[in-house]
Design a protein around this motif. Structure first.
Motif, PDB file in Angstrom:
ATOM      1  N   ARG A 192      -1.711  -5.964  -5.221  1.00 15.31           N
ATOM      2  CA  ARG A 192      -1.547  -7.327  -4.702  1.00 15.31           C
ATOM      3  C   ARG A 192      -1.163  -8.263  -5.838  1.00 15.31           C
ATOM      4  O   ARG A 192      -1.814  -8.270  -6.882  1.00 15.31           O
ATOM      5  N   VAL A 209      -4.634   6.150  -1.439  1.00 18.65           N
ATOM      6  CA  VAL A 209      -3.819   4.963  -1.204  1.00 18.65           C
ATOM      7  C   VAL A 209      -3.981   4.005  -2.379  1.00 18.65           C
ATOM      8  O   VAL A 209      -5.100   3.629  -2.726  1.00 18.65           O
ATOM      9  N   VAL A 237      -3.991  -7.557  -8.812  1.00 23.32           N
ATOM     10  CA  VAL A 237      -5.053  -6.563  -8.694  1.00 23.32           C
ATOM     11  C   VAL A 237      -4.475  -5.268  -8.127  1.00 23.32           C
ATOM     12  O   VAL A 237      -3.437  -5.278  -7.471  1.00 23.32           O
ATOM     13  N   GLY A 238      -5.149  -4.181  -8.434  1.00 25.76           N
ATOM     14  CA  GLY A 238      -4.735  -2.871  -7.934  1.00 25.76           C
ATOM     15  C   GLY A 238      -5.977  -2.041  -7.665  1.00 25.76           C
ATOM     16  O   GLY A 238      -6.918  -2.061  -8.449  1.00 25.76           O
ATOM     17  N   THR A 239      -5.975  -1.334  -6.547  1.00 17.25           N
ATOM     18  CA  THR A 239      -7.183  -0.634  -6.107  1.00 17.25           C
ATOM     19  C   THR A 239      -6.830   0.692  -5.446  1.00 17.25           C
ATOM     20  O   THR A 239      -5.867   0.768  -4.692  1.00 17.25           O
ATOM     21  N   VAL A 240      -7.624   1.713  -5.731  1.00 18.85           N
ATOM     22  CA  VAL A 240      -7.594   2.925  -4.913  1.00 18.85           C
ATOM     23  C   VAL A 240      -8.945   2.962  -4.205  1.00 18.85           C
ATOM     24  O   VAL A 240      -9.979   3.185  -4.834  1.00 18.85           O
ATOM     25  N   GLY A 241      -8.918   2.693  -2.899  1.00 19.18           N
ATOM     26  CA  GLY A 241     -10.164   2.588  -2.147  1.00 19.18           C
ATOM     27  C   GLY A 241     -10.360   3.743  -1.187  1.00 19.18           C
ATOM     28  O   GLY A 241     -11.426   3.911  -0.608  1.00 19.18           O
ATOM     29  N   MET A 242      -9.307   4.543  -1.042  1.00 21.92           N
ATOM     30  CA  MET A 242      -9.286   5.618  -0.048  1.00 21.92           C
ATOM     31  C   MET A 242      -8.784   6.874  -0.725  1.00 21.92           C
ATOM     32  O   MET A 242      -7.718   6.853  -1.349  1.00 21.92           O
ATOM     33  N   PRO A 286     -14.140   0.738  -4.240  1.00 21.86           N
ATOM     34  CA  PRO A 286     -15.162   1.762  -3.963  1.00 21.86           C
ATOM     35  C   PRO A 286     -16.540   1.355  -4.488  1.00 21.86           C
ATOM     36  O   PRO A 286     -16.703   1.086  -5.676  1.00 21.86           O
ATOM     37  N   MET A 309      -9.889  -7.834 -11.551  1.00 22.26           N
ATOM     38  CA  MET A 309     -10.133  -6.531 -12.166  1.00 22.26           C
ATOM     39  C   MET A 309     -11.362  -6.545 -13.065  1.00 22.26           C
ATOM     40  O   MET A 309     -12.112  -5.573 -13.111  1.00 22.26           O
ATOM     41  N   ALA A 313     -12.058   2.459   2.354  1.00 20.48           N
ATOM     42  CA  ALA A 313     -10.980   1.686   2.981  1.00 20.48           C
ATOM     43  C   ALA A 313     -10.010   1.230   1.898  1.00 20.48           C
ATOM     44  O   ALA A 313     -10.416   0.946   0.775  1.00 20.48           O
ATOM     45  N   ARG A 356       0.853  -1.193   0.000  1.00 24.53           N
ATOM     46  CA  ARG A 356       0.000   0.000   0.000  1.00 24.53           C
ATOM     47  C   ARG A 356       0.878   1.228   0.000  1.00 24.53           C
ATOM     48  O   ARG A 356       1.805   1.353   0.792  1.00 24.53           O
ATOM     49  N   VAL A 411     -10.936  -2.083   0.098  1.00 18.98           N
ATOM     50  CA  VAL A 411     -12.284  -2.297  -0.440  1.00 18.98           C
ATOM     51  C   VAL A 411     -12.454  -1.518  -1.745  1.00 18.98           C
ATOM     52  O   VAL A 411     -12.157  -0.316  -1.812  1.00 18.98           O
ATOM     53  N   GLU A 438      -3.347   0.344  -3.554  1.00 12.73           N
ATOM     54  CA  GLU A 438      -3.022  -0.977  -3.032  1.00 12.73           C
ATOM     55  C   GLU A 438      -2.780  -1.925  -4.201  1.00 12.73           C
ATOM     56  O   GLU A 438      -3.608  -2.011  -5.114  1.00 12.73           O
TER      57      GLU A 438
END
Lengths: 402, 402
Positions: A284, A280, A257-262, B274, B229, B269, A212, B272, A282
């Protein structure tokens, strides 16, 4: 030898009623009243299956059956704690299936060469630390700082919490990895791959690493009415470009996988050009190099856009599982005629704690309906639960011969 | 006839010391102690300049000099309240320059045909309502609901606030637009166009309309580790595409601005995907059609991306200023040799309240250093302040002849 899938269903359903919520979910944080009640139920089933049952100094509930030849134990584990309003399969399936395996061996008067243990690990869900507490503690991966961490609003530390739960964490003797011949865990996938592709069994390749990164773009807050478009330094526009680049780069790499959750916009008013945006990213993947490549391109792009700062918030290595154990799982599933797929685990599990210590480790996944987990709607068909438990039994038998 | 720019500087500096903050800014909310002190100072200056001074039932401070021919008044107005930790020029310049104009007329024994009023309007900055309270109240644009609006944490309504400030809002007689021959306002630009392009005077074309739209994208919250994804409905990715389209479309139209300054990611978060993202698109233009065209394309794009809801949060019409007044401002500035530019006002001003009532209205802008406003760093060179006041005087004289 066949497990009894009706009995497994009955036990899982009973367990799911302990801590059940009005929405149909389960709230059973570790060391809560519901957790204590669940431990009593699990203890009873373990005893019925012929296990000697004890709780170690950090709250891991262990049922053990000695083997005819002795030596290191084969451990089947998972957890019975849940997230708030979580589902009835996550964790619980692995523990109840392991008990079903022990009960089946007993019903068939089969004794194994190696000792076998069923473990319900404490606080896998991270109600107090960052998850997989019990397995990490057992294997010596909890730091001195962690024990002193404040885990509730009234200032209670983790150690104090355990003591108040009747435990004696200072008495913990870290387990020597050589006392474990192999660690096996059955778990629901928590993702939708097996369900969408129509497979019954996932042979887990490994558990992805989690990285992260906090990006903070520093633009200039300005009046949204009086500042012409070409005189702005809008931090949100820069952020959006990076956020949109994440899925593109991740898909190019594949198997990650890649995520912007915040994301936070400052000052955050409709009439002010965003002066600062924090978010952020993230990432994985099972292969750390993929994460490193994506990060490098994101940082290059960010540098071309605006002043920014960068901070590593988490950097958890991937845990590859053991090839010979995976081969056994795949072989026994195939022999039973269960469709199976090699798959990465995107979520963390107690199995990681064992794999990090180079203990031979294998995980079996069963499908999560629509990929839903950590929610009341979490569901795995009973037939798949039974198949997973059968693969666990068959794998145990092969490992025992090994 | 020349205004005295040293005197203007002295008066503005003195006023800026009332309510000054440790950071060098000014905090002078309407009806605060600092505002009362500022009103006393302004009253004194108005009287010295020969005005009859009174406060109307809603707190507008008015200094009036009768004209030799009578008839409708020429009004020069602005405000002396500030945002918290704001600057010393926003509003204050317009009031102090108007007083300087009156003082110059008196010093030169010049009397005009028309009555002239200097007005410091109450609560232009919207400490209690949404801004330009005093001028809207004077012209009858405050609704019954507005008077009953709770404006402080202890439940005080706007009406109660005014009463506790010694005012009698129920006695307000809405001013008939025909009693105003022309409204003139000198103000700092609050944007960086004049400063960047090197102009001393802005001839304000009009005050942009402001439209705010709340978009809510509804995706699906999912585990950021276990959801591949291609199985995601990430509301933030959809939002980013719309946010990036805003400046593109706005630049294509030209002569308008568009901003997303507010955005919230749910659940918010790092682990998670969005599930829902809310954001506000603000569009400002003098031509409403531009806003409508941009909005239409944004909505089309949004429909192609994901389920979303849409809500109009604000829809304030633009206020075009009066052509013959603008021509006079431009003419007198040019005659003085002051470089000048036609420019839109991106922020609201008391002038809007007059323009909405079809009263002939003109505004003069002077440069804001680096476009900074509503901040301690707000700055306008003293020379430009003097030029602005001179243009105000020259315009007043021409309007009086008209």
């Amino acid at each position: 030898m066949r497990i009894n899938s009706d009995r497994l269903r009955e036990h899982l359903t009973q367990l799911g009623m302990i801590g059940c919520t009005p929405s149909g979910g389960v709230s059973r944080a570790s060391f809560s009243a519901a957790d204590r009640q669940a431990r009593e139920y699990v203890t009873e089933l373990m005893k019925k299956a012929g296990c000697q049952v004890y709780t170690d100094p950090v709250g891991n509930l262990i049922g053990r059956v000695e083997g005819s030849r002795g030596g290191p134990a084969i451990v089947m584990g998972s957890h019975i704690d849940t997230v708030p309003d979580g589902g009835q399969f996550d964790g619980a399936l692995g523990v109840m299936a392991a008990i079903e395996v022990m009960q089946t061996l007993r019903d068939n008067n089969v004794s194994l060469d190696h000792p076998v243990e069923v473990i319900a690990f404490a606080d896998e869900e991270g109600s107090y630390l960052t998850g997989t507490f019990g397995s990490r503690a057992m294997l010596g991966s909890i730091s001195a700082d962690d024990w002193n961490k404040v885990v509730s609003e009234d200032g209670t530390t983790l150690e104090q919490l355990l003591v108040s739960a009747g435990l004696a964490p200072r008495n913990l003797e870290v387990r020597d990895p050589s006392t474990v011949k192999c660690y096996l865990e059955l778990h629901v996938e928590q993702g939708g791959v097996l369900d969408a592709k129509g497979y019954s069994i996932g042979v887990v390749e490994g558990i992805v690493g989690i990285s992260r990164y906090l990006f903070t773009f520093k633009g200039k807050a300005n009046h949204a009415g009086t500042t012409p478009m070409d005189m702005r330094q809008d931090a949100l526009l820069a952020a959006c470009q990076i956020i949109l680049a994440v899925p593109e780069l991740v898909k190019q790499e594949g198997d990650m996988v890649g995520t912007v959750g915040m994301l936070e916009v400052k000052p955050g008013a409709a009439n002010v050009v965003p002066g600062e945006v924090e978010f952020v990213v993230e990432l994985r993947a099972l292969e750390k190099k993929k994460v490193e490549r994506v990060l490098q391109i994101l940082r290059q792009k960010a540098e071309g856009l605006m002043d920014y700062t960068f901070e590593v918030r988490m950097d958890k290595d991937p845990a590859w599982l053991t090839p010979w154990v995976k081969d056994i799982i795949e072989q026994v599933a195939t022999e039973r005629g269960y469709s199976n797929l090699r798959i990465a685990s995107g979520a963390g599990h107690d199995a990681m704690s064992f794999a990090y210590k180079n203990i031979p480790t294998g995980m079996i996944f069963v499908p999560s309906k629509d990929g839903i987990s950590h929610a009341p709607d979490e569901w795995t068909d009973w037939e798949d639960c039974g198949k997973g438990a059968q693969v666990l039994l068959d794998t145990l038998l092969k490992v025992d011969e090994n």
